[in-house]
Write a protein that holds these residues in place. Structure first.
Motif, mmCIF file in Angstrom:
data_model
loop_
_atom_site.group_PDB
_atom_site.id
_atom_site.type_symbol
_atom_site.label_atom_id
_atom_site.label_comp_id
_atom_site.label_asym_id
_atom_site.label_seq_id
_atom_site.Cartn_x
_atom_site.Cartn_y
_atom_site.Cartn_z
ATOM 1 N N UNK A 119 -1.685 4.815 2.041
ATOM 2 C CA UNK A 119 -1.832 4.604 3.546
ATOM 3 C C UNK A 119 -2.717 3.848 3.817
ATOM 4 N N UNK A 120 -2.267 2.737 4.784
ATOM 5 C CA UNK A 120 -3.107 1.706 5.335
ATOM 6 C C UNK A 120 -3.330 2.359 6.840
ATOM 7 N N UNK A 121 -4.601 2.259 7.482
ATOM 8 C CA UNK A 121 -4.857 2.755 8.793
ATOM 9 C C UNK A 121 -5.737 1.486 9.458
ATOM 10 N N UNK A 122 -5.269 0.683 10.634
ATOM 11 C CA UNK A 122 -5.727 -0.216 11.271
ATOM 12 C C UNK A 122 -6.110 0.039 12.792
ATOM 13 N N UNK A 123 -7.175 -0.659 13.408
ATOM 14 C CA UNK A 123 -7.345 -0.620 14.712
ATOM 15 C C UNK A 123 -6.055 -1.657 15.447
ATOM 16 N N UNK A 124 -5.844 -1.284 16.729
ATOM 17 C CA UNK A 124 -4.861 -2.102 17.465
ATOM 18 C C UNK A 124 -5.554 -3.488 17.502
ATOM 19 N N UNK A 178 -9.616 -6.711 7.595
ATOM 20 C CA UNK A 178 -9.106 -6.501 8.705
ATOM 21 C C UNK A 178 -9.631 -5.207 9.572
ATOM 22 N N UNK A 179 -10.675 -4.705 9.133
ATOM 23 C CA UNK A 179 -11.535 -3.505 9.773
ATOM 24 C C UNK A 179 -10.494 -2.253 9.462
ATOM 25 N N UNK A 180 -9.727 -2.313 8.473
ATOM 26 C CA UNK A 180 -9.142 -1.262 8.055
ATOM 27 C C UNK A 180 -9.294 -0.252 7.135
ATOM 28 N N UNK A 201 -5.007 3.990 16.789
ATOM 29 C CA UNK A 201 -4.823 3.061 15.599
ATOM 30 C C UNK A 201 -3.527 3.286 15.076
ATOM 31 N N UNK A 202 -3.159 2.619 14.042
ATOM 32 C CA UNK A 202 -1.698 2.379 13.469
ATOM 33 C C UNK A 202 -1.902 2.732 11.889
ATOM 34 N N UNK A 203 -0.970 3.457 11.575
ATOM 35 C CA UNK A 203 -0.815 3.684 10.155
ATOM 36 C C UNK A 203 0.379 3.219 9.847
ATOM 37 N N UNK A 204 0.304 2.792 8.194
ATOM 38 C CA UNK A 204 1.384 2.270 7.621
ATOM 39 C C UNK A 204 1.406 2.912 6.164
ATOM 40 N N UNK A 205 2.435 3.467 5.902
ATOM 41 C CA UNK A 205 2.536 4.259 4.666
ATOM 42 C C UNK A 205 3.680 3.637 3.565
ATOM 43 N N UNK A 206 3.338 3.545 2.605
ATOM 44 C CA UNK A 206 4.391 2.912 1.521
ATOM 45 C C UNK A 206 4.425 4.052 0.369
ATOM 46 N N UNK A 207 5.439 4.517 -0.004
ATOM 47 C CA UNK A 207 5.557 5.685 -0.886
ATOM 48 C C UNK A 207 6.455 5.397 -1.872
ATOM 49 N N UNK A 208 6.452 5.682 -2.922
ATOM 50 C CA UNK A 208 7.441 5.248 -4.203
ATOM 51 C C UNK A 208 7.443 6.676 -4.791
#
Length: 665
Positions: free
Chosen positions: A657-662, A640-642, A590-597
């Motif tokens: 944090x967003x977690x998505x399958x490939x 999106x199955x995330x 899987x892929x992780x996308x993190x947005x931090x402020x």
């Protein structure tokens, strides 16, 4: 002649003794051979169209033919006319040289025979074989009285052979009978009707705990061991049977066991009469049915327990024949449907079903009888006052020992209130659906209608900025403040309208995924450049990429809505703080996308409401927002199955944090 008669007498005595048939016949032919002064004496037996040379005695120096198989075949095939005479109970005798049958003469000559006598043997009136006498050293003459006596002796041999056959069969039958009686554990008894003296077998005694020696073979012994509540009935049945008032003597009574307890006994008797028809004795059997009676008692207790439970439950408990007719109805029938339980017995349940439900119930009943699967049905049933109520009925088949359906058990309850509530819920859901559709149509219409005046307002604000450039600086600055506020409010209203439109589409399930392969690294750079005016180059956002890049499949439009919302919020709620951070991590599956402020954060007690539509944290009142952004982010992430995770601390910042399958389904 004297020796001959002595031999006949000895042979007859041998036939009367209890020796085996083989020993008896071998002894007989030896005695008869010697007493008649012949050289060979034998017995032949007919077996399935062949002749068995089964017994033979020979004088000293005479050849034996006992095991000569060719001789067996020759004797039977070569003199059929002589065979016919023997089977007609005629004796054949004479000198070989005077015999007209060439084949027979040849056989006799091969056996060195000069004189012969053949006496037929009959067993139970059937031609069994014959006895042969042969003289090899002289031409013996056969006297008439000798011939007659040998003929009679052959008949006696036939009688003994038949007797042996009967005894053998009887012995086998008796052995089988004794085995059956012993194995079946049946007790045998007989009652002499002249003296009223009984006889009891060992099995009979064993049933009540005794051995054969311990019991008294008397009528009083039998009577005193029968239960007091049974003796009068049993004796009356016995008297009626002896007097021919009844056709049979059978039943069940209790007998006292040696240990003091009573056991249940099933009895049967058969009367025997003399030639005048007068009863002389009764022969009978006993069998212990204590286990069966105990099972009957347990079954009765189970039935009583079932009736007790059924009559004290609020459900209607019923039992039916296969045709649907009632055989048992619990007391709840009166309370729920108004019928007395007794008045429903033998009535058909289907006759009370609402006409609109009849086919459903009838078809289900047919399938139920075939496959025996438990069924629960909801239908309308007619009450005694001719109104209908809704019943929910669960059915179960009643099976016999051979697993054959013999009846049906049902449990029914009144579900009219539930059905009414379900109908009200359906109506309310339909009303809510209609209102939701009306709301969606209104929101779409209003959003489009607002968009035009907002565009006009924004354009006029920009026009004011252009037209006031020639004025003095103070006036220009004052007007710019006014037009800036106008533009910000127009932007806020535009964002709100866009979010409402997107949210409405999601709620009405009009959003569809269009999955395709993207290069996420390039996509992120393009997105930031396009929507955030080169924030990367200006140092307004940091991007980190971890792991080995892999192919990513997603819906680009939905992902854009997600990330623009998150990045926009990161800028919006961290003004004057450290730059936001965007981290992409490629994991194995899987892929992780993190947005931090590093901005104002969220109060701890409000985090749980953050993804609720139109909710805004208490510390954001001075910051423009619609309260729909994060709700849309979560909806699209799930689409999106995330998965989405949020961590925040007030005055320190927020990480989403967003977690998505490939791959997408």
């Amino acid at each position: 002649m004297k020796n001959h008669l002595l031999g006949i007498s000895v042979a007859n005595n041998l036939l009367l003794k209890g020796l085996s048939i083989e020993v008896t016949l071998n002894n007989c032919i030896e005695v008869l051979g010697e007493s008649n002064k012949v050289d060979r004496c034998y017995i032949l037996k007919i077996e399935q169209n062949s002749i068995n040379y089964c017994y033979e005695w020979c004088n000293n120096g005479i050849d034996t033919f006992l095991n000569n198989s060719n001789l067996k075949r020759e004797i039977f095939n070569e003199f059929p006319e002589m065979y016919a005479k023997l089977s007609n109970d005629e004796i054949i005798y004479g000198l070989v040289k005077e015999c007209n049958n060439v084949s027979f003469s040849k056989i006799m000559e091969d056996r060195n025979v000069q004189s012969y006598l053949l006496a037929p043997i009959f067993s139970n009136s059937e031609f069994w074989g014959w006895m042969g006498y042969e003289s090899c050293n002289n031409e013996k003459k056969w006297d008439h009285d000798v011939i007659l006596s040998l003929h009679l002796l052959a008949q006696n041999i036939g009688i003994r052979i038949n007797q042996n056959k009967i005894f053998s069969k009887l012995g086998a039958d008796l052995k089988y009978f004794n085995f059956y009686i012993k194995d079946s554990q049946r007790g045998i008894w007989e009652l002499d009707l002249k003296t009223y003296t009984p006889k009891f077998s060992s099995n009979w005694a064993k049933m009540i705990g005794y051995n054969a020696i311990e019991i008294d073979h008397t009528y009083d012994f039998w009577k005193k061991n029968i239960h007091l509540d049974d003796i009068d009935r049993v004796e009356k049945e016995l008297e009626d049977y002896i007097s021919n008032s009844t056709d049979c003597y059978e039943g069940v009574y209790r007998m006292k066991h040696k240990n003091g307890q009573f056991v249940w006994i099933k009895y049967n008797g058969l009367i025997k009469k003399d030639n005048t028809g007068k009863p002389i004795k009764i022969l009978g059997t006993n069998i212990n049915v204590n286990d069966l009676k105990e099972k009957e008692r347990q079954l009765q207790l189970s039935k009583e327990k079932f009736r007790l439970i059924a009559d004290n439950t609020t459900d209607i408990i019923c039992q039916h024949n296969i045709d649907g007719s009632y055989t048992y109805v619990s007391n709840s029938m009166k309370e729920i449907l108004g019928y007395e339980p007794d008045e429903m017995i033998n009535k058909i349940a289907f006759d009370f079903v609402h006409p609109d439900d009849f086919k459903l119930i009838r078809d289900s009943h047919k399938k139920f009888i075939t496959d025996s699967k438990h069924r629960t049905l909801t239908y309308r049933f007619r009450k005694k006052d001719n109104t209908y109520i809704w019943l929910e009925t669960t059915s179960k088949n009643i099976l016999n020992e051979e697993n054959i359906v013999v009846g049906i058990q049902t449990s029914s309850r009144d579900v009219s209130k539930r059905i009414k509530a379900e109908e009200e819920i359906k109506t309310a859901l339909k009303r809510e659906k209609d209102l939701s559709e009306m709301k969606s149509k209104f929101v779409a219409m209003a959003s489009h209608q607002f968009r035009t005046p907002l565009t006009v307002i924004y354009s006029n604000a920009e026009l004011i900025d252009l037209k006031t450039n020639h004025l003095d600086e103070k006036t220009v600055k004052s007007l710019e403040n006014i037009t800036s506020r106008i533009k910000k409010e127009v932007d806020r209203m535009t964002e709100l309208m866009n979010n409402i439109l997107i949210f409405g589409k999601y709620e009405s399930k009009k959003i569809k995924k269009e999955i395709k392969k993207i290069n996420l690294n390039i996509y992120i750079k393009t997105l930031v450049d396009t929507y955030f005016n080169g924030a990367i180059e200006k140092g307004k956002i940091q991007i980190e990429i971890k792991g080995k890049k892999q192919v990513f499949h997603t819906d680009e439009t939905l992902l854009t809505h997600i990330l623009t919302n998150l990045i926009s919020n990161a800028f919006k709620y961290s003004t004057g703080k450290s730059n936001p951070l965007l981290v992409i991590t490629y994991l194995e599956n899987e892929i992780e996308i993190e947005v931090t402020d590093f901005g104002i954060g969220i109060p701890e007690d409000e985090i749980q409401y953050l993804f609720t539509s139109f909710f805004r944290a208490s510390n954001t009142t001075t910051i423009i927002g619609s309260g729909l952004g994060l709700a849309i982010v979560k909806q699209f992430t799930v689409l999106l199955n995330g998965k989405i995770e949020l961590k925040s601390k007030e005055n320190f910042g927020t990480t989403i944090k967003l977690i998505f399958p490939y791959e997408q389904n």
